[in-house]
Design a protein around this motif. Structure first.
Motif, PDB file in Angstrom:
ATOM      1  N   GLN A 101     -13.977   9.737  -0.748  1.00 51.18           N
ATOM      2  CA  GLN A 101     -13.788   8.322  -1.009  1.00 51.18           C
ATOM      3  C   GLN A 101     -13.375   8.114  -2.461  1.00 51.18           C
ATOM      4  OE1 GLN A 101     -17.901   7.291  -0.043  1.00 51.18           O
ATOM      5  NE2 GLN A 101     -18.143   6.482  -2.099  1.00 51.18           N
ATOM      6  N   TYR A 102     -12.792   6.945  -2.708  1.00 48.61           N
ATOM      7  CA  TYR A 102     -12.396   6.615  -4.064  1.00 48.61           C
ATOM      8  C   TYR A 102     -13.630   6.462  -4.953  1.00 48.61           C
ATOM      9  CZ  TYR A 102      -7.615   5.589  -2.514  1.00 48.61           C
ATOM     10  OH  TYR A 102      -6.342   5.679  -2.014  1.00 48.61           O
ATOM     11  N   ARG A 103     -13.478   6.848  -6.202  1.00 46.79           N
ATOM     12  CA  ARG A 103     -14.554   6.694  -7.168  1.00 46.79           C
ATOM     13  C   ARG A 103     -14.903   5.213  -7.330  1.00 46.79           C
ATOM     14  NH1 ARG A 103     -14.037   8.113 -13.651  1.00 46.79           N
ATOM     15  NH2 ARG A 103     -15.294   6.339 -14.300  1.00 46.79           N
ATOM     16  N   ASN A 104     -16.191   4.937  -7.454  1.00 46.68           N
ATOM     17  CA  ASN A 104     -16.642   3.560  -7.636  1.00 46.68           C
ATOM     18  C   ASN A 104     -17.874   3.573  -8.528  1.00 46.68           C
ATOM     19  OD1 ASN A 104     -17.476   0.933  -7.480  1.00 46.68           O
ATOM     20  ND2 ASN A 104     -17.790   0.901  -5.258  1.00 46.68           N
ATOM     21  N   GLY A 227      -3.506   5.970  -8.860  1.00 52.00           N
ATOM     22  CA  GLY A 227      -4.529   6.771  -8.197  1.00 52.00           C
ATOM     23  C   GLY A 227      -5.733   5.971  -7.752  1.00 52.00           C
ATOM     24  N   LYS A 228      -5.753   4.664  -8.061  1.00 53.50           N
ATOM     25  CA  LYS A 228      -6.875   3.804  -7.679  1.00 53.50           C
ATOM     26  C   LYS A 228      -6.438   2.843  -6.569  1.00 53.50           C
ATOM     27  CE  LYS A 228      -8.782   4.028 -12.350  1.00 53.50           C
ATOM     28  NZ  LYS A 228      -9.141   3.271 -13.579  1.00 53.50           N
ATOM     29  N   PRO A 229      -7.372   2.419  -5.722  1.00 53.32           N
ATOM     30  CA  PRO A 229      -7.004   1.564  -4.589  1.00 53.32           C
ATOM     31  C   PRO A 229      -6.634   0.154  -5.014  1.00 53.32           C
ATOM     32  CG  PRO A 229      -9.379   1.850  -4.678  1.00 53.32           C
ATOM     33  CD  PRO A 229      -8.799   2.771  -5.707  1.00 53.32           C
ATOM     34  N   LYS A 230      -5.566  -0.360  -4.413  1.00 57.49           N
ATOM     35  CA  LYS A 230      -5.078  -1.713  -4.685  1.00 57.49           C
ATOM     36  C   LYS A 230      -4.959  -2.434  -3.340  1.00 57.49           C
ATOM     37  CE  LYS A 230      -2.086   0.875  -6.651  1.00 57.49           C
ATOM     38  NZ  LYS A 230      -2.761   2.054  -7.225  1.00 57.49           N
ATOM     39  N   VAL A 231      -5.774  -3.449  -3.141  1.00 59.28           N
ATOM     40  CA  VAL A 231      -5.885  -4.118  -1.839  1.00 59.28           C
ATOM     41  C   VAL A 231      -5.322  -5.529  -1.931  1.00 59.28           C
ATOM     42  CG1 VAL A 231      -7.507  -4.979  -0.099  1.00 59.28           C
ATOM     43  CG2 VAL A 231      -7.913  -2.749  -1.203  1.00 59.28           C
ATOM     44  N   PHE A 232      -4.417  -5.861  -1.011  1.00 53.70           N
ATOM     45  CA  PHE A 232      -3.794  -7.185  -0.972  1.00 53.70           C
ATOM     46  C   PHE A 232      -4.170  -7.861   0.344  1.00 53.70           C
ATOM     47  CE2 PHE A 232      -1.424  -4.466  -3.753  1.00 53.70           C
ATOM     48  CZ  PHE A 232      -1.135  -5.261  -4.853  1.00 53.70           C
ATOM     49  N   LEU A 233      -4.806  -9.022   0.239  1.00 60.59           N
ATOM     50  CA  LEU A 233      -5.266  -9.764   1.408  1.00 60.59           C
ATOM     51  C   LEU A 233      -4.462 -11.057   1.471  1.00 60.59           C
ATOM     52  CD1 LEU A 233      -9.057  -9.257   0.612  1.00 60.59           C
ATOM     53  CD2 LEU A 233      -7.676  -7.893   2.206  1.00 60.59           C
ATOM     54  N   ILE A 234      -3.596 -11.167   2.468  1.00 57.42           N
ATOM     55  CA  ILE A 234      -2.622 -12.265   2.505  1.00 57.42           C
ATOM     56  C   ILE A 234      -2.924 -13.209   3.666  1.00 57.42           C
ATOM     57  CG2 ILE A 234      -0.176 -12.883   2.537  1.00 57.42           C
ATOM     58  CD1 ILE A 234      -0.817 -11.033   0.217  1.00 57.42           C
ATOM     59  N   GLU A 263       4.040   4.956  -4.351  1.00 55.20           N
ATOM     60  CA  GLU A 263       3.634   3.918  -3.403  1.00 55.20           C
ATOM     61  C   GLU A 263       2.247   4.183  -2.819  1.00 55.20           C
ATOM     62  OE1 GLU A 263       5.406   1.320  -3.011  1.00 55.20           O
ATOM     63  OE2 GLU A 263       7.454   1.856  -3.574  1.00 55.20           O
ATOM     64  N   ALA A 264       1.541   5.202  -3.325  1.00 55.15           N
ATOM     65  CA  ALA A 264       0.227   5.567  -2.774  1.00 55.15           C
ATOM     66  C   ALA A 264      -0.842   4.562  -3.170  1.00 55.15           C
ATOM     67  CB  ALA A 264      -0.170   6.963  -3.262  1.00 55.15           C
ATOM     68  N   ASP A 265      -1.955   4.586  -2.431  1.00 54.89           N
ATOM     69  CA  ASP A 265      -3.196   3.887  -2.776  1.00 54.89           C
ATOM     70  C   ASP A 265      -3.112   2.368  -2.653  1.00 54.89           C
ATOM     71  OD1 ASP A 265      -4.510   6.401  -3.630  1.00 54.89           O
ATOM     72  OD2 ASP A 265      -3.047   6.308  -5.255  1.00 54.89           O
ATOM     73  N   VAL A 266      -2.296   1.890  -1.709  1.00 58.87           N
ATOM     74  CA  VAL A 266      -2.139   0.445  -1.502  1.00 58.87           C
ATOM     75  C   VAL A 266      -2.562   0.088  -0.082  1.00 58.87           C
ATOM     76  CG1 VAL A 266      -0.453  -1.441  -1.311  1.00 58.87           C
ATOM     77  CG2 VAL A 266      -0.269   0.207  -3.186  1.00 58.87           C
ATOM     78  N   LEU A 267      -3.225  -1.051   0.057  1.00 58.15           N
ATOM     79  CA  LEU A 267      -3.535  -1.598   1.377  1.00 58.15           C
ATOM     80  C   LEU A 267      -3.102  -3.051   1.395  1.00 58.15           C
ATOM     81  CD1 LEU A 267      -6.656  -1.195   3.589  1.00 58.15           C
ATOM     82  CD2 LEU A 267      -5.838  -3.483   3.054  1.00 58.15           C
ATOM     83  N   VAL A 268      -2.350  -3.436   2.424  1.00 55.05           N
ATOM     84  CA  VAL A 268      -1.951  -4.830   2.605  1.00 55.05           C
ATOM     85  C   VAL A 268      -2.473  -5.292   3.959  1.00 55.05           C
ATOM     86  CG1 VAL A 268      -0.043  -6.471   2.762  1.00 55.05           C
ATOM     87  CG2 VAL A 268       0.142  -4.500   1.219  1.00 55.05           C
ATOM     88  N   LEU A 336      -3.493   4.246   1.506  1.00 51.95           N
ATOM     89  CA  LEU A 336      -4.716   4.779   0.887  1.00 51.95           C
ATOM     90  C   LEU A 336      -4.853   6.256   1.219  1.00 51.95           C
ATOM     91  CD1 LEU A 336      -7.332   1.958   1.679  1.00 51.95           C
ATOM     92  CD2 LEU A 336      -5.946   2.249  -0.384  1.00 51.95           C
ATOM     93  N   ARG A 337      -5.244   7.065   0.230  1.00 46.04           N
ATOM     94  CA  ARG A 337      -5.425   8.495   0.437  1.00 46.04           C
ATOM     95  C   ARG A 337      -6.881   8.867   0.689  1.00 46.04           C
ATOM     96  NH1 ARG A 337      -4.937  11.004  -4.060  1.00 46.04           N
ATOM     97  NH2 ARG A 337      -5.181   9.097  -5.271  1.00 46.04           N
TER      98      ARG A 337
END
Length: 347
Positions: A101-104, A227-234, A263-268, A336-337
């Motif tokens: 999982q991504y670091r948090n 390298g960090k997660p970027k989440v877009f909620l539309i 383009e890695a680490d993105v969620l839309v 997301l990886r």
């Protein structure tokens, strides 16, 4: 903390919640001697994480077999699994750290930007959107994010605000100049507005392509978000078509370094599929955002990851329908990886 030891920092953080349980289980399974148990139990004037570090260090120094037995205990013991659901998301190997999982670990976790467009220049309003914005702000504050609320932005203002956030340049137009903004371990952007196919609208009804929005946060050597997660909620319509229900049929579905793609680490996550409307109640808010907030509140404390949670959102929204039998189907796409887990932060 002994940074040289081959241990997962995530596990340190998780196990600190109930150190006594872990110590007793380790003792029961004879992973440490009675003397070591007594010594560890009698450590005074230390916080829970320090206790955990001492215990894990001792186990790691006993060799590979004891290390594997300890990890097996964490993953198979019923009481431990029930007390620490987040452990299911992490794994460690002796001599190497492998985190699924991504670091948090940074506090605040990161920035959550909410663009809430309610009042449009033509005099129309998106009634119910304020409830969506409030609920999103409440949820992401609980999850440890610094929330920035931007209201009633035209297309150019949206573009400018997101450009500034991506680079953390001059944000004085949007927040108190005295406030220091920093990106953390994750980034959330939620846009509540009208929309058309592939775009969201500013309050001037001019379109901003969603592709352009996500591109601003694309990975590059200079970006701290690489390298960090970027989440877009539309929450926005993607057309004017209304979806209708159909008879459910069984279907089969299959989906499939040293450097990572930009383009890695993105969620839309879109409220609706292309060409269709997104439904919103004038008092209760939109189906998508209300379901999203409910599922995040219920499932983040259980240690479930964001993609799994969005499956529940998709299913929940898909089951809803209006009195005229109108339906809605959200859509999620991601690069997301790793798993993105957002546990609530203790206050």
């Amino acid at each position: 903390m002994h940074h040289g030891n081959p241990i997962c920092l995530t596990i340190h953080e998780i196990l600190s919640g109930d150190y006594g349980l872990i110590l007793n289980k380790v003792d029961e399974n004879k992973l440490i001697t009675q003397r070591e148990y007594n010594n560890l139990k009698s450590i005074n004037n230390a916080n829970a994480e320090t206790h955990v570090i001492e215990l894990v260090d001792k186990i790691m120094n006993k060799g590979e077999k004891t290390c594997k037995d300890f990890l097996n205990l964490l993953q198979t013991d019923g009481a431990i699994k029930e007390t620490f659901p987040l452990l299911a998301m992490s794994s460690c190997q002796h001599g190497n750290t492998h985190v699924t999982q991504y670091r948090n670990t940074v506090r605040p976790v990161g920035l959550c930007v909410i663009i809430n467009n309610k009042n449009f220049k033509d005099g129309s309003q998106r009634r119910g959107t304020d409830k969506d914005a409030r609920n999103l702000a409440e949820v992401f504050k609980c999850l440890g994010f610094r929330v920035l609320m931007c209201e009633d932005l035209n297309k150019d203002q949206m573009d400018q605000a997101l450009t500034f956030v991506a680079s953390l340049a001059d944000m004085s137009h949007f927040v108190d100049p005295q406030q220091v903004l920093e990106h953390g371990d994750a980034f959330i952007c939620s846009i509540l507005s009208h929309g058309k196919k592939g775009v969201v609208l500013g309050t001037d009804r001019n379109p901003l392509p969603i592709k352009e929005i996500t591109r601003k946060f694309r990975g590059c050597d200079q970006s701290v978000l690489t390298g960090k997660p970027k989440v877009f909620l539309i929450q926005a319509c993607q057309g004017s078509n209304i979806q209708h229900g159909v008879q459910l049929m069984e279907t089969d579905d299959d989906t499939s370094p040293l450097t990572i793609p930009e383009e890695a680490d993105v969620l839309v996550a879109m409220a609706t599929v292309e060409d269709h409307a997104a439904l919103r109640h004038i008092v209760d808010g939109s189906w998508f955002v209300q379901s999203l907030c409910e599922q995040l509140k219920e499932r983040c404390p259980r240690g479930e990851d964001i993609v799994s949670i969005l499956h529940y959102v998709n299913d929940d929204v898909a089951h809803r329908e209006t009195s005229s039998l109108a339906k809605q189907m959200p859509e999620v796409r991601f690069t997301l990886r790793k798993k993105l887990v957002l546990p609530p932060q203790r206050t």
